[in-house]
Scaffold this motif. Structure first.
Motif, PDB file in Angstrom:
ATOM      1  N   TYR A 132       0.842  -1.208   0.000  1.00 44.36           N
ATOM      2  CA  TYR A 132       0.000   0.000   0.000  1.00 44.36           C
ATOM      3  C   TYR A 132       0.870   1.248   0.000  1.00 44.36           C
ATOM      4  CZ  TYR A 132      -3.721   3.276   1.321  1.00 44.36           C
ATOM      5  OH  TYR A 132      -4.623   4.306   1.340  1.00 44.36           O
ATOM      6  N   CYS A 183       0.554   5.477   0.456  1.00 48.66           N
ATOM      7  CA  CYS A 183      -0.264   6.663   0.714  1.00 48.66           C
ATOM      8  C   CYS A 183      -0.111   7.568  -0.498  1.00 48.66           C
ATOM      9  CB  CYS A 183       0.211   7.391   1.960  1.00 48.66           C
ATOM     10  SG  CYS A 183      -0.117   6.438   3.443  1.00 48.66           S
ATOM     11  N   CYS A 187      -6.986   5.972   4.890  1.00 44.27           N
ATOM     12  CA  CYS A 187      -5.963   4.994   4.480  1.00 44.27           C
ATOM     13  C   CYS A 187      -6.183   3.633   5.134  1.00 44.27           C
ATOM     14  CB  CYS A 187      -4.565   5.510   4.795  1.00 44.27           C
ATOM     15  SG  CYS A 187      -3.979   6.670   3.550  1.00 44.27           S
ATOM     16  N   HIS A 199       0.653  10.195  10.860  1.00 47.16           N
ATOM     17  CA  HIS A 199      -0.265   9.481   9.957  1.00 47.16           C
ATOM     18  C   HIS A 199      -0.180   7.955  10.094  1.00 47.16           C
ATOM     19  CE1 HIS A 199      -2.889   8.793   6.633  1.00 47.16           C
ATOM     20  NE2 HIS A 199      -1.946   8.305   5.850  1.00 47.16           N
ATOM     21  N   GLU A 224      -2.741   5.189  11.627  1.00 47.89           N
ATOM     22  CA  GLU A 224      -3.292   4.083  10.827  1.00 47.89           C
ATOM     23  C   GLU A 224      -3.164   2.765  11.596  1.00 47.89           C
ATOM     24  OE1 GLU A 224      -2.391   3.438   6.699  1.00 47.89           O
ATOM     25  OE2 GLU A 224      -1.855   5.532   6.433  1.00 47.89           O
TER      26      GLU A 224
HETATM   27 ZN    ZN Z   1      -1.984   7.110   4.264  1.00 43.22          ZN
END
Ligand code: ZN
Ligand code: AMP
Length: 463
Positions: free
Chosen positions: A25, A27, A208, A233, A237
């Motif tokens: 993944y 961002c 996210c 961030h 998450e």
């Molecule tokens: Zn993110």
């Protein structure tokens, strides 16, 4: 292959949860304006990682989100007198156009935040059930004190956290100033969604967690971003995802260092940035910019200068000149055993450098050493047809990672295609899938796409 993991603070052997399949993944961009080339340094580093995983034969599911709702997109859309959707579509399109100029491979899945409100609502509901979230004045916050692992990624002690600009992006009241917002109450004149958890819009961190888990599962292999995303961030998450599922969210955290200008991070807010468009207008070549951005190791800061782009242009020209020579030099009457030796030796160096935490400097050194050695042979003795082919193949392999060279002039005959298809079939029958995939990739580089059908292999030209 080894890779640095921010979570453990160490280089580790890379071993995805599912043997041959990597779930990754990124961002993605917040589409409130044109991305600057600092942002693109991060995306170029991720492109190298992506391509190296593919080179090593992994199947890859790479998800990169688009943040099309947050404070900045809302403020700018309002100022431009456009709907949020019209405004963000414009900058998302511009972002992907820049990506094409920089030859960034498209991730397999590109979800937009505003298309995933339902998944975000579900995640908030789970957190509320577990008492990890609470309501205050129509907004919903994450209760950091209830998540024991908070601060593990960034190695911060939650009780010592400084309340910075990024935590308090919005001035909503909370139980504890360190708590972060999951769901924001509607404000006058701003877009919001009517949902089971009340009207409002998602916080950036929530977006996210919801999108990554939707497409990659509750636990996946790799999560990427610039180092500025580590805190808060990515920390948030982890708190959201692990808080909701009770499982490990991500195995390896991959963070790239910043692009600097005079020792300072390139940032919109500092006004010290160039967009790709700025540089193309000045007459610079997008491939030279790609080369510049990829040529420094992802964990080292890179100081950006216009002279640097000039040097990158020169370095690329050296490779282009060599390829021209390799194609056009005198025809040697017989094969030169040194050509194979050099090609094998430099390819091994290149591969082990990349396996060593993407050591791009050493990988590029192998490329330039190969050029140096083979250039000398091509100039003094010329190349036989077979050696010429070997040299071009070697550089196509390098280029499957770097993607800064063009092999258009490389005309391939139907007979050669058929022979390679046959060789690939034999490799597959022998379970040599590496070789089979190599041939497929090699043909693709040369503009030939293979398709396995029930009636056998078909091929078509892609350009
Ligand atoms: Zn993110
Ligand atoms: P944003 O669109 O602001 O969410 O940023 C997109 C990506 O760019 C994130 O992964 C950031 O960490 C990264 N980024 C922001 N500034 C820089 C910089 N100066 N150098 C490298 N990456 C950056």
């Amino acid at each position: 292959m080894r890779i640095f993991n921010t979570l453990t603070g160490q280089e580790e052997e890379f071993q995805p949860f599912q043997n041959h399949h990597v779930r990754m993944y990124t961002c993605g961009p917040t589409v409130y304006n044109f991305a600057h080339i600092g942002n693109f340094r991060t995306f170029v580093c991720q492109d190298l990682l992506r391509r190296w995983l593919l080179y090593r034969g992994y199947r890859l599911t790479h998800v990169m989100n688009v943040t099309d709702v947050d404070d900045k997109t809302i403020t700018n859309a309002k100022a431009a007198g456009l709907s949020l959707k019209d405004y963000t579509t414009r900058y998302a399109d511009a972002f992907f156009e820049d990506c094409r100029h920089l030859r960034l491979q498209q991730p397999e899945v590109i979800p937009y935040a505003t298309d995933h409100i339902e998944e975000m609502v579900q995640l908030v509901e789970k957190l509320m059930e577990k008492n990890l979230a609470y309501r205050q004045n129509g907004s919903i916050y994450y209760r950091i004190s209830a998540f024991t692992n908070y601060g593990r990624l960034s190695r911060l002690d939650p009780s010592q956290l400084q309340i910075g600009h990024s935590i308090e992006a919005d001035e909503y009241s909370k139980d504890n100033p360190r708590d972060f917002v999951l769901w924001k109450a509607p404000k006058d004149g701003e877009p919001y969604w009517e949902t089971r958890i009340g009207p409002g819009r998602p916080g950036w961190h929530l977006e996210c967690s919801a999108m990554s888990m939707k497409y990659l599962g509750e636990t996946f292999d790799l999560h990427c971003g610039g180092v500025d995303l580590i805190f808060p961030h990515h920390e948030n998450e982890i708190a959201q995802s692990e808080g909701a599922t009770g499982r490990t969210f991500v195995k390896y955290w991959f963070h790239s260092e910043h692009l600097l200008v005079n020792g300072e991070r390139m940032a919109k807010s500092k006004g010290n940035f160039y967009t790709l468009r700025d540089l193309l207008e000045k007459g610079f070549d997008s491939i030279a910019i790609r080369y510049l951005l990829l040529s420094t190791h992802y964990q080292k800061p890179l100081n950006f200068t216009l002279e640097g782009v000039g040097q990158a242009t020169g370095a690329l020209q050296t490779l282009k000149n060599f390829l021209l020579l390799a194609r056009t030099c005198r025809q040697a009457p017989s094969d030169n055993p040194r050509v194979v030796d050099i090609a094998e030796h430099r390819l091994r160096q290149f591969e082990s450098a990349m396996d060593d935490n993407l050591n791009i400097s050493a990988a590029l050194a192998a490329v330039y050493d190969a050029r140096y050695d083979l250039n000398a042979i091509a100039e003094s003795q010329g190349l036989s047809s077979a050696d010429r082919e070997k040299v071009l193949l070697l550089f196509q392999k390098f280029n499957s990672l770097l993607d800064v060279l063009d092999f258009e002039a490389d005309v391939i005959t139907d007979a050669e295609v058929l022979q390679l298809i046959e060789e690939r079939g034999a490799a597959r029958r022998n379970h040599d899938f590496m070789r089979a995939d190599e041939i497929r990739a090699q043909l693709l580089q040369r503009g030939i796409a293979l398709e396995d059908t029930r009636d056998g292999v078909r091929w078509k030209r892609t350009r």
